[in-house]
Design a protein around this motif. Structure first.
Motif, PDB file in Angstrom:
ATOM      1  N   GLN A  35       0.833  -1.191   0.021  1.00 66.87           N
ATOM      2  CA  GLN A  35       0.087   0.121   0.093  1.00 66.87           C
ATOM      3  C   GLN A  35       0.894   1.191  -0.072  1.00 66.87           C
ATOM      4  OE1 GLN A  35      -1.953   0.822   3.630  1.00 66.87           O
ATOM      5  NE2 GLN A  35      -3.918   0.865   2.844  1.00 66.87           N
ATOM      6  N   ARG A  40      -2.805   5.763   0.879  1.00 67.93           N
ATOM      7  CA  ARG A  40      -3.603   4.388   1.240  1.00 67.93           C
ATOM      8  C   ARG A  40      -3.796   3.632  -0.039  1.00 67.93           C
ATOM      9  NH1 ARG A  40      -6.789   4.030   6.649  1.00 67.93           N
ATOM     10  NH2 ARG A  40      -5.309   4.531   7.931  1.00 67.93           N
ATOM     11  N   GLU A  41      -3.533   3.997  -1.316  1.00 64.86           N
ATOM     12  CA  GLU A  41      -3.777   3.311  -2.647  1.00 64.86           C
ATOM     13  C   GLU A  41      -3.016   1.914  -2.503  1.00 64.86           C
ATOM     14  OE1 GLU A  41      -3.186   4.281  -7.330  1.00 64.86           O
ATOM     15  OE2 GLU A  41      -1.538   4.850  -5.778  1.00 64.86           O
ATOM     16  N   VAL A  42      -3.796   0.872  -2.908  1.00 66.43           N
ATOM     17  CA  VAL A  42      -3.125  -0.458  -2.832  1.00 66.43           C
ATOM     18  C   VAL A  42      -2.556  -0.658  -4.191  1.00 66.43           C
ATOM     19  CG1 VAL A  42      -3.949  -3.011  -2.938  1.00 66.43           C
ATOM     20  CG2 VAL A  42      -5.103  -1.632  -1.482  1.00 66.43           C
ATOM     21  N   VAL A 100       3.390  -0.858   3.895  1.00 66.78           N
ATOM     22  CA  VAL A 100       3.153   0.381   3.595  1.00 66.78           C
ATOM     23  C   VAL A 100       4.524   0.905   2.817  1.00 66.78           C
ATOM     24  CG1 VAL A 100       2.398   2.790   4.457  1.00 66.78           C
ATOM     25  CG2 VAL A 100       1.648   0.645   5.251  1.00 66.78           C
ATOM     26  N   THR A 114      -0.728   1.059 -10.409  1.00 64.56           N
ATOM     27  CA  THR A 114      -1.233  -0.050  -9.305  1.00 64.56           C
ATOM     28  C   THR A 114      -1.699  -1.310 -10.357  1.00 64.56           C
ATOM     29  OG1 THR A 114      -2.927  -0.700  -7.780  1.00 64.56           O
ATOM     30  CG2 THR A 114      -3.403   0.943  -9.385  1.00 64.56           C
TER      31      THR A 114
END
Length: 134
Positions: A35, A40-42, A100, A114
């Motif tokens: 992430q 907080r973008e996966v 993270v 992503t």
């Protein structure tokens, strides 16, 4: 019969207290959800064994076990899309990690930011939305 992902590898130097908390699959792996710090973008999901977890925790870069190539790989070594590790958390069951990172460049091998840019799947919506307890 399932084999260990790294049959010739020496024993991992992973802290035994950390190793004891991990619940691995039959191949000795745990899922690692990566992430982006802040947004907080996966970004992606990879697989880690004890050695990959150890390398990630001790080098500050993400390491994974490639199930297809049967080898370790450090994110960014060939692509330049480096993941600098900010934190690693273990889930309540011990079978997944949340890593993270500060991502440089694309996280996906396709060149996308992503791995989850392929499009959302259709989801049926209930006629009424159930109330969520406060």
């Amino acid at each position: 019969m399932t084999t260990s992902p790294t049959p010739a590898a020496p024993p991992s130097a992973l802290d035994p207290a950390v190793a004891a908390r991990l619940k691995r699959d039959d191949a000795g792996l745990v899922a690692a959800v990566v992430q982006q710090h802040g947004s907080r973008e996966v970004l992606m999901v990879g697989w880690m064994d004890d050695e990959a977890v150890h390398r990630t925790l001790t080098t500050g870069r993400t390491w994974f076990w490639s199930r297809s190539r049967q080898e370790y790989w450090r994110k960014g070594d060939t692509s330049g899309a480096v993941q600098a590790v900010r934190s690693v958390s273990i889930d309540c069951d011990g079978d997944a990690l949340l890593v993270v990172v500060d991502q440089t460049g694309a996280a996906c091998h396709t060149g996308d930011r992503t791995c989850f840019d392929a499009g959302a799947l259709p989801v049926a919506r209930p006629a009424t939305t159930p109330e969520v307890p406060a």
